[in-house]
Motif scaffolding. Structure first.
Motif, PDB file in Angstrom:
ATOM      1  N   PHE A  37      44.562 -16.269 133.592  1.00 16.24           N
ATOM      2  CA  PHE A  37      45.012 -15.305 134.600  1.00 16.24           C
ATOM      3  C   PHE A  37      44.449 -15.726 135.944  1.00 16.24           C
ATOM      4  O   PHE A  37      43.237 -15.808 136.121  1.00 16.24           O
ATOM      5  CB  PHE A  37      44.506 -13.915 134.229  1.00 16.24           C
ATOM      6  N   GLN A  38      45.328 -16.029 136.918  1.00 15.39           N
ATOM      7  CA  GLN A  38      44.833 -16.420 138.238  1.00 15.39           C
ATOM      8  C   GLN A  38      45.630 -15.707 139.338  1.00 15.39           C
ATOM      9  O   GLN A  38      46.790 -15.358 139.155  1.00 15.39           O
ATOM     10  CB  GLN A  38      44.847 -17.940 138.401  1.00 15.39           C
ATOM     11  N   TYR A  39      44.980 -15.507 140.483  1.00 16.06           N
ATOM     12  CA  TYR A  39      45.532 -14.612 141.498  1.00 16.06           C
ATOM     13  C   TYR A  39      46.259 -15.289 142.655  1.00 16.06           C
ATOM     14  O   TYR A  39      46.793 -14.619 143.536  1.00 16.06           O
ATOM     15  CB  TYR A  39      44.400 -13.734 142.050  1.00 16.06           C
ATOM     16  N   LYS A  40      46.327 -16.607 142.690  1.00 12.72           N
ATOM     17  CA  LYS A  40      46.903 -17.307 143.830  1.00 12.72           C
ATOM     18  C   LYS A  40      48.353 -17.722 143.536  1.00 12.72           C
ATOM     19  O   LYS A  40      48.591 -18.702 142.829  1.00 12.72           O
ATOM     20  CB  LYS A  40      46.060 -18.533 144.185  1.00 12.72           C
ATOM     21  N   SER A  41      49.302 -16.986 144.096  1.00 17.30           N
ATOM     22  CA  SER A  41      50.707 -17.284 143.839  1.00 17.30           C
ATOM     23  C   SER A  41      51.089 -18.679 144.332  1.00 17.30           C
ATOM     24  O   SER A  41      51.894 -19.376 143.714  1.00 17.30           O
ATOM     25  CB  SER A  41      51.601 -16.229 144.507  1.00 17.30           C
ATOM     26  N   GLU A  42      50.477 -19.116 145.440  1.00 18.25           N
ATOM     27  CA  GLU A  42      50.807 -20.419 146.001  1.00 18.25           C
ATOM     28  C   GLU A  42      50.300 -21.576 145.139  1.00 18.25           C
ATOM     29  O   GLU A  42      50.707 -22.722 145.310  1.00 18.25           O
ATOM     30  CB  GLU A  42      50.250 -20.551 147.424  1.00 18.25           C
ATOM     31  N   ALA A  43      49.403 -21.263 144.202  1.00 19.77           N
ATOM     32  CA  ALA A  43      48.850 -22.308 143.337  1.00 19.77           C
ATOM     33  C   ALA A  43      49.489 -22.338 141.953  1.00 19.77           C
ATOM     34  O   ALA A  43      49.101 -23.151 141.112  1.00 19.77           O
ATOM     35  CB  ALA A  43      47.336 -22.111 143.194  1.00 19.77           C
ATOM     36  N   LYS A  44      50.464 -21.495 141.718  1.00 20.00           N
ATOM     37  CA  LYS A  44      51.070 -21.413 140.385  1.00 20.00           C
ATOM     38  C   LYS A  44      51.653 -22.763 139.946  1.00 20.00           C
ATOM     39  O   LYS A  44      51.448 -23.208 138.817  1.00 20.00           O
ATOM     40  CB  LYS A  44      52.157 -20.341 140.350  1.00 20.00           C
ATOM     41  N   GLY A  45      52.382 -23.405 140.845  1.00 19.68           N
ATOM     42  CA  GLY A  45      52.985 -24.692 140.505  1.00 19.68           C
ATOM     43  C   GLY A  45      51.936 -25.754 140.210  1.00 19.68           C
ATOM     44  O   GLY A  45      52.107 -26.562 139.286  1.00 19.68           O
ATOM     45  N   THR A  46      50.873 -25.753 140.994  1.00 19.60           N
ATOM     46  CA  THR A  46      49.793 -26.725 140.778  1.00 19.60           C
ATOM     47  C   THR A  46      49.160 -26.531 139.408  1.00 19.60           C
ATOM     48  O   THR A  46      48.907 -27.490 138.669  1.00 19.60           O
ATOM     49  CB  THR A  46      48.710 -26.579 141.871  1.00 19.60           C
ATOM     50  N   PHE A  47      48.924 -25.254 139.045  1.00 19.68           N
ATOM     51  CA  PHE A  47      48.336 -24.989 137.740  1.00 19.68           C
ATOM     52  C   PHE A  47      49.326 -25.263 136.604  1.00 19.68           C
ATOM     53  O   PHE A  47      48.915 -25.660 135.503  1.00 19.68           O
ATOM     54  CB  PHE A  47      47.802 -23.560 137.668  1.00 19.68           C
TER      55      PHE A  47
END
Length: 408
Positions: A37-47
């Motif tokens: 579970f992570q809170y950064k929408s801009e990092a979703k693709g990276t993860f």
């Protein structure tokens, strides 16, 4: 802890119809499924990319990434219900502190994964959670900086200022040349925070919030210099400062509307989208008149924590180890234009060269707003300050709101 849990339960009641992913354990094909579970929408693709790499290396583990809207509210709700994911990625602010107090995260104080993390950032997490133990691993960090147009500086014969007086002198010279020194975007209240945070962090004193908690100081005393300097900066802005939003500012600066932009490094990718050819750089805010004395305000933008209720601690730990591998950290910070909290890993983007020395030697301090409860409304009070310029009223209001929150 009981008080914190009660507050989190109150948050839970504000969210209706919410169903968490939960910990589903082993899937039908025999693989172990864990939730990240992570809170950064801009990092979703990276993860997504990193998870795909992890699963290829660990074919018996499935990682499900959760990144819901209003993620912190969702997470607090799940904490209150004890419906926790296996691994969490959030910022190192008061929300993390509140959750850490509930016992939701594993203590990693003596974990080998922490040994190569910059001590300044592990201290920040302890301070913000008011705990002697460490309940998260700093992963990536960001920083407030003065973003400047190198081309404009060259045209006007300006050098990067090293002191507060030089900083204001640069602003005066830009103004005298008929150009705008700073571009402000106070339609979005939070955009007042970057510059104010730096002014406060470098003038309030190292133990300001501890003393404030004990009633030994006030905002009126500790933040007076910061407020006065913040108001000084506003004199070098443009018309309609309160009518422009963050996105407006990114585009305007990209197109040469001002010589400097008082934002965080997170704005750089957005600026470059608007003008890929802009020649920009960054430098630390010079808040005092002693060269090199001012610290860079740099906080934990993303920490990683293993939850205390995971049914798959071995797999969760393996995923954390993977994310903290040097190559995977480099992948993340390159994609997100962030800095690493791990020693020896540097951000190679030349646009942030001006901050590397300060971050490398640990000449950093945390964001003051990380220690201010949301209920105090610091960013909203700053927005009002930008309109009425009434420093005395601003500081008095902060003290009043702080007392209300602490007396609940």
């Amino acid at each position: 802890m009981k008080k914190t849990l009660a507050l989190l339960m109150t948050s839970a009641l504000t969210v209706s119809g919410l169903a968490g992913c939960g910990n589903e354990g082993a899937s039908g094909d025999g693989k172990v499924k864990i939730e990240f579970f992570q809170y950064k929408s801009e990092a979703k693709g990276t993860f997504d990319d990193l998870i795909q790499k992890f699963e290829k290396e660990n074919p018996k583990i499935d990682v499900v990434q959760s990144n819901p809207p209003d993620s912190l509210t969702v997470l607090k709700t799940r904490v209150a219900k004890r419906d926790l994911p296996d691994v969490v990625g959030i910022g190192g602010d008061s929300a993390f502190g509140d959750i850490a107090k509930t016992g939701a995260f594993e203590d990693v104080s003596k974990d080998d994964l922490v040994k190569d993390i910059q001590p300044a950032y592990t201290k920040m997490l302890k301070d913000v959670s008011k705990q002697t133990k460490l309940y998260g691993i700093p992963y990536s960090v960001n920083a407030d900086a003065v973003i400047y147009n190198k081309t404009m500086f060259k045209e006007l014969g300006l050098s990067v200022p090293q002191t507060w007086d030089e900083f204001i002198d640069v602003a005066e010279k830009v103004k005298a040349a008929g150009k705008t020194p700073f571009y402000f975007t106070f339609k979005d209240a939070w955009t007042a925070l970057p510059s104010y945070n730096v002014m406060a962090a470098n003038t309030q004193g190292e133990n300001f919030f501890k003393e404030l908690d004990k009633g030994k100081t006030t905002f009126a005393k500790g933040h007076k210099e910061a407020t006065d300097k913040f108001l000084t900066l506003l004199k070098y802005g443009h018309d309609a400062q309160n009518g422009k939003a963050y996105n407006d500012g990114n585009v305007a600066f990209a197109k040469g509307a001002s010589a400097m932009y008082l934002q965080g490094i997170w704005a750089i990718p957005e600026i470059k989208k608007a003008n890929p050819n802009i020649d920009l750089g960054v430098f630390p805010y010079p808040v005092t008149n002693t060269p090199g004395e001012s610290k860079v305000v740099s906080g934990v933008d993303l920490l990683l924590a293993q939850t205390s209720t995971t049914k798959h601690p071995k797999e969760a730990k393996k995923f954390l180890q993977f994310l903290l591998d040097d190559e995977n950290i480099k992948t993340y910070i390159k994609a997100q234009n962030a800095f690493s909290a791990k020693k020896g890993i540097v951000q190679e983007d030349p646009s942030v060269e001006g901050l590397k020395e300060s971050l490398a030697k640990g000449a950093v301090t945390d964001f003051p707003d990380h220690y201010v409860p949301v209920a105090v409304g610091l960013e909203k009070q700053l927005q009002v300050l930008t309109e009425n310029k009434d420093a005395k009223k601003f500081l008095k209001t902060l003290d009043q709101e702080w007392k209300k929150v602490k007396n609940r």
